[in-house]
Design a protein around this motif. Structure first.
Motif, PDB file in Angstrom:
ATOM      1  N   LEU A  14       0.050 121.573  23.361  1.00 34.43           N
ATOM      2  CA  LEU A  14      -1.073 120.800  22.825  1.00 34.43           C
ATOM      3  C   LEU A  14      -1.081 120.848  21.296  1.00 34.43           C
ATOM      4  O   LEU A  14      -1.328 119.824  20.643  1.00 34.43           O
ATOM      5  CB  LEU A  14      -2.394 121.301  23.401  1.00 34.43           C
ATOM      6  N   GLN A  15      -0.781 121.987  20.716  1.00 33.46           N
ATOM      7  CA  GLN A  15      -0.695 122.082  19.245  1.00 33.46           C
ATOM      8  C   GLN A  15       0.396 121.163  18.702  1.00 33.46           C
ATOM      9  O   GLN A  15       0.213 120.498  17.681  1.00 33.46           O
ATOM     10  CB  GLN A  15      -0.429 123.523  18.813  1.00 33.46           C
ATOM     11  N   LEU A  16       1.535 121.130  19.383  1.00 34.38           N
ATOM     12  CA  LEU A  16       2.636 120.270  18.933  1.00 34.38           C
ATOM     13  C   LEU A  16       2.280 118.790  19.096  1.00 34.38           C
ATOM     14  O   LEU A  16       2.630 117.966  18.241  1.00 34.38           O
ATOM     15  CB  LEU A  16       3.921 120.609  19.684  1.00 34.38           C
ATOM     16  N   PHE A  84       9.368 115.736  18.916  1.00 34.30           N
ATOM     17  CA  PHE A  84       8.762 116.167  17.664  1.00 34.30           C
ATOM     18  C   PHE A  84       9.259 117.557  17.306  1.00 34.30           C
ATOM     19  O   PHE A  84       9.326 118.441  18.159  1.00 34.30           O
ATOM     20  CB  PHE A  84       7.231 116.197  17.781  1.00 34.30           C
ATOM     21  N   VAL A  85       9.601 117.708  16.042  1.00 34.09           N
ATOM     22  CA  VAL A  85       9.964 119.005  15.472  1.00 34.09           C
ATOM     23  C   VAL A  85       9.084 119.193  14.239  1.00 34.09           C
ATOM     24  O   VAL A  85       8.931 118.264  13.428  1.00 34.09           O
ATOM     25  CB  VAL A  85      11.459 119.063  15.092  1.00 34.09           C
ATOM     26  N   LEU A  86       8.501 120.374  14.109  1.00 31.54           N
ATOM     27  CA  LEU A  86       7.665 120.649  12.942  1.00 31.54           C
ATOM     28  C   LEU A  86       8.449 120.367  11.659  1.00 31.54           C
ATOM     29  O   LEU A  86       9.643 120.699  11.574  1.00 31.54           O
ATOM     30  CB  LEU A  86       7.203 122.109  12.948  1.00 31.54           C
ATOM     31  N   PRO A  87       7.800 119.761  10.661  1.00 32.40           N
ATOM     32  CA  PRO A  87       8.508 119.444   9.407  1.00 32.40           C
ATOM     33  C   PRO A  87       9.226 120.646   8.794  1.00 32.40           C
ATOM     34  O   PRO A  87      10.315 120.501   8.233  1.00 32.40           O
ATOM     35  CB  PRO A  87       7.394 118.931   8.493  1.00 32.40           C
ATOM     36  N   SER A  88       8.651 121.830   8.930  1.00 33.96           N
ATOM     37  CA  SER A  88       9.262 123.039   8.353  1.00 33.96           C
ATOM     38  C   SER A  88      10.575 123.413   9.033  1.00 33.96           C
ATOM     39  O   SER A  88      11.338 124.224   8.507  1.00 33.96           O
ATOM     40  CB  SER A  88       8.292 124.213   8.465  1.00 33.96           C
ATOM     41  N   HIS A  89      10.864 122.816  10.191  1.00 34.77           N
ATOM     42  CA  HIS A  89      12.070 123.171  10.934  1.00 34.77           C
ATOM     43  C   HIS A  89      13.029 121.998  11.123  1.00 34.77           C
ATOM     44  O   HIS A  89      14.012 122.113  11.853  1.00 34.77           O
ATOM     45  CB  HIS A  89      11.685 123.767  12.291  1.00 34.77           C
TER      46      HIS A  89
END
Length: 158
Positions: A14-16, A84-89
């Motif tokens: 859910l956070q992602l 989706f991949v977090l921008p930091s990764h």
């Protein structure tokens, strides 16, 4: 590390999902909650599956997918709803790893297609997908019916 999601991953998924919505400037459209995700991913009739990307035990990306069917091929297809991949990764191979695992699942499940949509303004994603060998299908347009329009049209069924 790429792995299949478990019910314990629901809060992280859910956070992602919310992070993806923030990235796409669509946060106002997110109404899903943990209970609905749990029912739809792990209930008696699962509608979708999720692969997760982890880095040092932290969830850094996900792919939510499900099967469709190609009448022309006479085979199932694998449809990717979200990647989706977090921008930091980003740039660390997580997106490619998720897509490669999905491609392998499509082959293992005898799928004739592996498909997904990309927003027309998301140039980095389009370039990334094309670099992997994906072909964009400009002749196809997405049709969508939601909310009141869906309710109104459904009421016309006999």
């Amino acid at each position: 590390m790429i792995r299949s999601a478990t019910p314990a991953d629901i809060p992280g998924i859910l956070q992602l999902i919310r992070a993806l919505a923030d990235y796409e400037k669509l946060s106002h459209q997110v109404v899903v909650d943990e209970a609905r995700l749990r029912e739809h991913l792990f209930g008696p009739c699962p509608y979708a599956e999720v692969l997760l990307a982890e880095d040092g035990g932290q969830l850094v990306g996900y792919a939510l997918f499900f099967h469709t069917y190609s009448t022309f091929l006479g085979q199932p297809s694998l449809y990717l709803e979200d990647l989706f991949v977090l921008p930091s990764h980003r740039g660390g191979g997580f997106g490619k790893g998720l897509l490669a695992r999905l491609a392998r699942l499509a082959v293992e499940r005898n799928c004739g297609r592996f498909e997904w949509m990309v927003l027309d303004w998301n140039t980095p994603a389009i370039q990334f997908y094309e670099s992997l060998g994906a072909a964009l299908a400009p002749e196809w347009k997405l049709c969508r019916m939601t909310g009141e329009a869906l309710q109104r049209f459904a009421a016309t069924a006999r």
